[in-house]
Design a protein around this motif. Structure first.
Motif, PDB file in Angstrom:
ATOM      1  N   ILE A 184       0.852  -1.198   0.000  1.00 48.74           N
ATOM      2  CA  ILE A 184       0.000   0.000   0.000  1.00 48.74           C
ATOM      3  C   ILE A 184       0.886   1.247   0.000  1.00 48.74           C
ATOM      4  N   LEU A 185       1.872   1.266   0.879  1.00 49.13           N
ATOM      5  CA  LEU A 185       2.738   2.442   0.993  1.00 49.13           C
ATOM      6  C   LEU A 185       3.606   2.634  -0.243  1.00 49.13           C
ATOM      7  N   ALA A 186       3.921   1.548  -0.949  1.00 48.55           N
ATOM      8  CA  ALA A 186       4.691   1.637  -2.201  1.00 48.55           C
ATOM      9  C   ALA A 186       3.805   2.028  -3.387  1.00 48.55           C
ATOM     10  N   GLY A 187       2.484   1.964  -3.201  1.00 48.14           N
ATOM     11  CA  GLY A 187       1.562   2.310  -4.276  1.00 48.14           C
ATOM     12  C   GLY A 187       1.237   1.169  -5.218  1.00 48.14           C
ATOM     13  N   SER A 188       1.742  -0.037  -4.947  1.00 49.98           N
ATOM     14  CA  SER A 188       1.459  -1.176  -5.826  1.00 49.98           C
ATOM     15  C   SER A 188       0.158  -1.890  -5.450  1.00 49.98           C
ATOM     16  N   LYS A 189      -0.357  -1.654  -4.271  1.00 53.45           N
ATOM     17  CA  LYS A 189      -1.652  -2.180  -3.821  1.00 53.45           C
ATOM     18  C   LYS A 189      -2.509  -0.960  -3.510  1.00 53.45           C
ATOM     19  N   THR A 190      -3.527  -0.739  -4.321  1.00 56.82           N
ATOM     20  CA  THR A 190      -4.354   0.458  -4.127  1.00 56.82           C
ATOM     21  C   THR A 190      -5.754   0.141  -3.632  1.00 56.82           C
ATOM     22  N   VAL A 191      -6.083  -1.154  -3.532  1.00 49.16           N
ATOM     23  CA  VAL A 191      -7.398  -1.544  -3.009  1.00 49.16           C
ATOM     24  C   VAL A 191      -7.205  -2.569  -1.899  1.00 49.16           C
ATOM     25  N   GLU A 192      -7.736  -2.252  -0.726  1.00 43.89           N
ATOM     26  CA  GLU A 192      -7.726  -3.162   0.418  1.00 43.89           C
ATOM     27  C   GLU A 192      -9.121  -3.772   0.521  1.00 43.89           C
TER      28      GLU A 192
ATOM     29  N   THR B 113       5.640  -7.094  12.698  1.00 41.69           N
ATOM     30  CA  THR B 113       5.992  -5.672  12.755  1.00 41.69           C
ATOM     31  C   THR B 113       5.379  -5.002  13.982  1.00 41.69           C
ATOM     32  N   MET B 114       4.074  -5.135  14.166  1.00 40.57           N
ATOM     33  CA  MET B 114       3.317  -4.577  15.288  1.00 40.57           C
ATOM     34  C   MET B 114       3.614  -3.092  15.506  1.00 40.57           C
ATOM     35  N   ALA B 115       3.301  -2.288  14.466  1.00 42.82           N
ATOM     36  CA  ALA B 115       3.574  -0.850  14.532  1.00 42.82           C
ATOM     37  C   ALA B 115       2.701  -0.097  13.536  1.00 42.82           C
ATOM     38  N   LEU B 116       2.486   1.185  13.825  1.00 46.71           N
ATOM     39  CA  LEU B 116       1.891   2.076  12.839  1.00 46.71           C
ATOM     40  C   LEU B 116       2.987   2.388  11.837  1.00 46.71           C
ATOM     41  N   VAL B 117       2.690   2.221  10.560  1.00 39.93           N
ATOM     42  CA  VAL B 117       3.739   2.367   9.552  1.00 39.93           C
ATOM     43  C   VAL B 117       3.480   3.469   8.531  1.00 39.93           C
ATOM     44  N   GLY B 118       2.250   3.959   8.454  1.00 40.16           N
ATOM     45  CA  GLY B 118       1.968   4.995   7.476  1.00 40.16           C
ATOM     46  C   GLY B 118       0.498   5.354   7.450  1.00 40.16           C
ATOM     47  N   ALA B 119       0.149   6.146   6.453  1.00 41.28           N
ATOM     48  CA  ALA B 119      -1.222   6.624   6.320  1.00 41.28           C
ATOM     49  C   ALA B 119      -1.562   6.782   4.844  1.00 41.28           C
ATOM     50  N   ALA B 120      -2.846   6.877   4.572  1.00 41.15           N
ATOM     51  CA  ALA B 120      -3.345   7.078   3.213  1.00 41.15           C
ATOM     52  C   ALA B 120      -4.728   7.718   3.338  1.00 41.15           C
ATOM     53  N   LEU B 121      -5.365   7.945   2.208  1.00 41.76           N
ATOM     54  CA  LEU B 121      -6.726   8.469   2.191  1.00 41.76           C
ATOM     55  C   LEU B 121      -7.629   7.504   1.448  1.00 41.76           C
TER      56      LEU B 121
ATOM     57  N   PRO C  47      -0.560   7.523  -0.335  1.00 42.89           N
ATOM     58  CA  PRO C  47       0.108   6.858   0.791  1.00 42.89           C
ATOM     59  C   PRO C  47       1.339   7.633   1.258  1.00 42.89           C
ATOM     60  N   VAL C  48       1.523   7.655   2.569  1.00 42.12           N
ATOM     61  CA  VAL C  48       2.673   8.309   3.192  1.00 42.12           C
ATOM     62  C   VAL C  48       3.247   7.339   4.214  1.00 42.12           C
ATOM     63  N   THR C  49       4.535   7.064   4.086  1.00 40.79           N
ATOM     64  CA  THR C  49       5.219   6.180   5.027  1.00 40.79           C
ATOM     65  C   THR C  49       5.748   7.002   6.195  1.00 40.79           C
TER      66      THR C  49
ATOM     67  N   VAL D 126      -0.059  10.933  18.492  1.00 43.77           N
ATOM     68  CA  VAL D 126       0.879  12.049  18.413  1.00 43.77           C
ATOM     69  C   VAL D 126       1.868  11.978  19.572  1.00 43.77           C
ATOM     70  N   GLU D 127       1.367  11.640  20.766  1.00 44.98           N
ATOM     71  CA  GLU D 127       2.255  11.515  21.921  1.00 44.98           C
ATOM     72  C   GLU D 127       3.251  10.373  21.735  1.00 44.98           C
ATOM     73  N   ALA D 128       2.826   9.326  21.056  1.00 46.80           N
ATOM     74  CA  ALA D 128       3.703   8.169  20.849  1.00 46.80           C
ATOM     75  C   ALA D 128       4.812   8.469  19.854  1.00 46.80           C
ATOM     76  N   SER D 129       4.570   9.388  18.923  1.00 46.07           N
ATOM     77  CA  SER D 129       5.581   9.685  17.903  1.00 46.07           C
ATOM     78  C   SER D 129       5.310  11.038  17.281  1.00 46.07           C
ATOM     79  N   SER D 130       6.258  11.955  17.426  1.00 49.14           N
ATOM     80  CA  SER D 130       6.081  13.266  16.807  1.00 49.14           C
ATOM     81  C   SER D 130       6.110  13.164  15.288  1.00 49.14           C
ATOM     82  N   ALA D 131       6.887  12.225  14.733  1.00 48.53           N
ATOM     83  CA  ALA D 131       6.942  12.054  13.272  1.00 48.53           C
ATOM     84  C   ALA D 131       5.587  11.583  12.750  1.00 48.53           C
ATOM     85  N   ALA D 132       4.970  10.617  13.433  1.00 49.23           N
ATOM     86  CA  ALA D 132       3.636  10.154  13.037  1.00 49.23           C
ATOM     87  C   ALA D 132       2.633  11.289  13.201  1.00 49.23           C
TER      88      ALA D 132
END
Length: 159
Positions: A20-28, A50-58, A103-105, A139-145
Protein backbone atom coordinates in the motif's frame (compact mmCIF):
# COMPACT_ATOMS: atom_id res chain seq x y z
CA UNK A 1 -10.44 23.34 19.99
CA UNK A 2 -12.04 21.60 17.06
CA UNK A 3 -11.88 17.83 16.96
CA UNK A 4 -10.56 16.60 13.61
CA UNK A 5 -12.67 14.40 11.40
CA UNK A 6 -12.49 10.76 12.29
CA UNK A 7 -9.77 8.59 10.88
CA UNK A 8 -9.74 4.85 10.29
CA UNK A 9 -7.17 2.59 11.93
CA UNK A 10 -6.70 -0.35 9.59
CA UNK A 11 -4.85 -3.54 10.57
CA UNK A 12 -3.04 -5.17 7.66
CA UNK A 13 -0.37 -7.83 7.28
CA UNK A 14 3.09 -6.28 6.88
CA UNK A 15 3.40 -7.35 3.23
CA UNK A 16 0.17 -5.51 2.40
CA UNK A 17 1.18 -2.42 4.38
CA UNK A 18 4.43 -2.31 2.39
CA UNK A 19 2.56 -2.71 -0.91
CA UNK A 20 0.00 0.00 0.00
CA UNK A 21 2.74 2.44 0.99
CA UNK A 22 4.69 1.64 -2.20
CA UNK A 23 1.56 2.31 -4.28
CA UNK A 24 1.46 -1.18 -5.83
CA UNK A 25 -1.65 -2.18 -3.82
CA UNK A 26 -4.35 0.46 -4.13
CA UNK A 27 -7.40 -1.54 -3.01
CA UNK A 28 -7.73 -3.16 0.42
CA UNK A 29 -10.49 -5.77 0.67
CA UNK A 30 -12.62 -6.53 3.72
CA UNK A 31 -15.18 -9.26 4.39
CA UNK A 32 -17.88 -6.87 5.56
CA UNK A 33 -19.54 -3.67 4.51
CA UNK A 34 -17.31 -0.71 5.29
CA UNK A 35 -19.22 2.58 5.32
CA UNK A 36 -16.57 5.27 5.26
CA UNK A 37 -16.77 8.43 3.17
CA UNK A 38 -14.17 9.31 0.55
CA UNK A 39 -11.46 11.55 1.97
CA UNK A 40 -11.28 9.69 5.27
CA UNK A 41 -7.69 9.34 6.50
CA UNK A 42 -6.47 5.78 7.10
CA UNK A 43 -3.70 4.97 9.56
CA UNK A 44 -2.02 1.65 8.72
CA UNK A 45 -1.15 -0.72 11.54
CA UNK A 46 1.11 -3.55 10.37
CA UNK A 47 0.36 -6.72 12.33
CA UNK A 48 2.90 -9.24 13.69
CA UNK A 49 5.78 -9.46 13.43
CA UNK A 50 5.99 -5.67 12.76
CA UNK A 51 3.32 -4.58 15.29
CA UNK A 52 3.57 -0.85 14.53
CA UNK A 53 1.89 2.08 12.84
CA UNK A 54 3.74 2.37 9.55
CA UNK A 55 1.97 4.99 7.48
CA UNK A 56 -1.22 6.62 6.32
CA UNK A 57 -3.34 7.08 3.21
CA UNK A 58 -6.73 8.47 2.19
CA UNK A 59 -9.86 6.61 1.18
CA UNK A 60 -10.69 7.59 -2.40
CA UNK A 61 -13.72 5.32 -2.78
CA UNK A 62 -15.44 2.28 -1.29
CA UNK A 63 -17.00 -0.43 -3.45
CA UNK A 64 -19.44 -2.63 -1.54
CA UNK A 65 -20.83 -5.71 -3.25
CA UNK A 66 -20.61 -9.44 -3.39
CA UNK A 67 -17.10 -10.87 -3.18
CA UNK A 68 -17.38 -11.73 -6.89
CA UNK A 69 -18.28 -8.13 -7.80
CA UNK A 70 -15.46 -6.67 -5.73
CA UNK A 71 -12.93 -9.09 -7.23
CA UNK A 72 -14.14 -8.44 -10.75
CA UNK A 73 -13.83 -4.67 -10.32
CA UNK A 74 -10.52 -4.54 -8.43
CA UNK A 75 -8.51 -7.75 -8.87
CA UNK A 76 -5.49 -6.02 -10.42
CA UNK A 77 -5.29 -3.50 -7.55
CA UNK A 78 -5.68 -5.88 -4.57
CA UNK A 79 -2.14 -7.23 -4.46
CA UNK A 80 -3.38 -10.79 -3.85
CA UNK A 81 -4.04 -13.85 -5.96
CA UNK A 82 -7.50 -15.14 -6.75
CA UNK A 83 -6.82 -18.13 -4.47
CA UNK A 84 -5.90 -15.84 -1.55
CA UNK A 85 -8.98 -13.71 -2.20
CA UNK A 86 -11.29 -16.74 -2.32
CA UNK A 87 -9.81 -18.17 0.89
CA UNK A 88 -10.18 -14.84 2.69
CA UNK A 89 -13.74 -14.32 1.43
CA UNK A 90 -14.91 -17.89 2.09
CA UNK A 91 -18.40 -17.72 3.58
CA UNK A 92 -18.75 -13.94 3.18
CA UNK A 93 -21.87 -12.60 1.47
CA UNK A 94 -20.58 -9.02 1.24
CA UNK A 95 -17.21 -7.51 0.56
CA UNK A 96 -15.75 -4.03 0.47
CA UNK A 97 -12.93 -2.74 -1.66
CA UNK A 98 -11.36 0.38 -0.19
CA UNK A 99 -9.46 2.37 -2.81
CA UNK A 100 -6.54 4.07 -1.07
CA UNK A 101 -4.61 7.05 -2.41
CA UNK A 102 -1.81 9.39 -1.32
CA UNK A 103 0.11 6.86 0.79
CA UNK A 104 2.67 8.31 3.19
CA UNK A 105 5.22 6.18 5.03
CA UNK A 106 6.07 7.22 8.58
CA UNK A 107 9.73 8.15 8.87
CA UNK A 108 9.91 5.80 11.85
CA UNK A 109 7.28 3.12 12.55
CA UNK A 110 5.42 3.68 15.83
CA UNK A 111 5.75 0.41 17.74
CA UNK A 112 2.93 -1.09 19.75
CA UNK A 113 4.97 -0.59 22.93
CA UNK A 114 5.16 3.20 22.32
CA UNK A 115 1.43 3.36 21.58
CA UNK A 116 0.66 1.53 24.82
CA UNK A 117 3.08 3.73 26.78
CA UNK A 118 1.02 6.75 25.66
CA UNK A 119 -2.25 5.17 26.90
CA UNK A 120 -4.43 2.12 26.45
CA UNK A 121 -4.13 0.90 22.88
CA UNK A 122 -5.50 -2.23 21.27
CA UNK A 123 -4.96 -2.86 17.56
CA UNK A 124 -8.21 -3.74 15.84
CA UNK A 125 -8.85 -7.17 14.35
CA UNK A 126 -9.91 -5.48 11.10
CA UNK A 127 -10.46 -1.73 11.55
CA UNK A 128 -11.87 0.85 13.91
CA UNK A 129 -12.45 4.57 13.88
CA UNK A 130 -10.21 7.04 15.66
CA UNK A 131 -11.31 10.34 17.15
CA UNK A 132 -9.60 13.13 19.11
CA UNK A 133 -8.26 11.22 22.13
CA UNK A 134 -7.01 8.28 20.09
CA UNK A 135 -5.31 10.61 17.62
CA UNK A 136 -3.74 12.57 20.49
CA UNK A 137 -2.34 9.32 21.86
CA UNK A 138 -0.67 8.57 18.51
CA UNK A 139 0.88 12.05 18.41
CA UNK A 140 2.26 11.52 21.92
CA UNK A 141 3.70 8.17 20.85
CA UNK A 142 5.58 9.68 17.90
CA UNK A 143 6.08 13.27 16.81
CA UNK A 144 6.94 12.05 13.27
CA UNK A 145 3.64 10.15 13.04
CA UNK A 146 1.89 13.20 14.48
CA UNK A 147 3.25 15.39 11.69
CA UNK A 148 1.97 12.95 9.06
CA UNK A 149 -1.41 12.69 10.78
CA UNK A 150 -1.65 16.47 10.80
CA UNK A 151 -0.95 16.42 7.06
CA UNK A 152 -3.53 13.78 6.16
CA UNK A 153 -6.18 15.20 8.49
CA UNK A 154 -5.60 18.72 7.26
CA UNK A 155 -6.39 20.01 10.77
CA UNK A 156 -4.46 20.23 14.02
CA UNK A 157 -4.42 17.06 16.06
CA UNK A 158 -5.42 17.78 19.68
CA UNK A 159 -2.51 17.67 22.11
Amino acid sequence: MNEPERAMLLSVHPRFATAILAGSKTVEVRRQRVAVPPGTPVVLYATAPTMALVGAALVAAVHVGSPREVWSAHRAQTGISRREFDEYMSGASQASGLTLTEPVTFEEPVPLSALRAAGPFHPPQSYRYLHGESLRQMVEASSAAGAVLHGVLGTPVPV
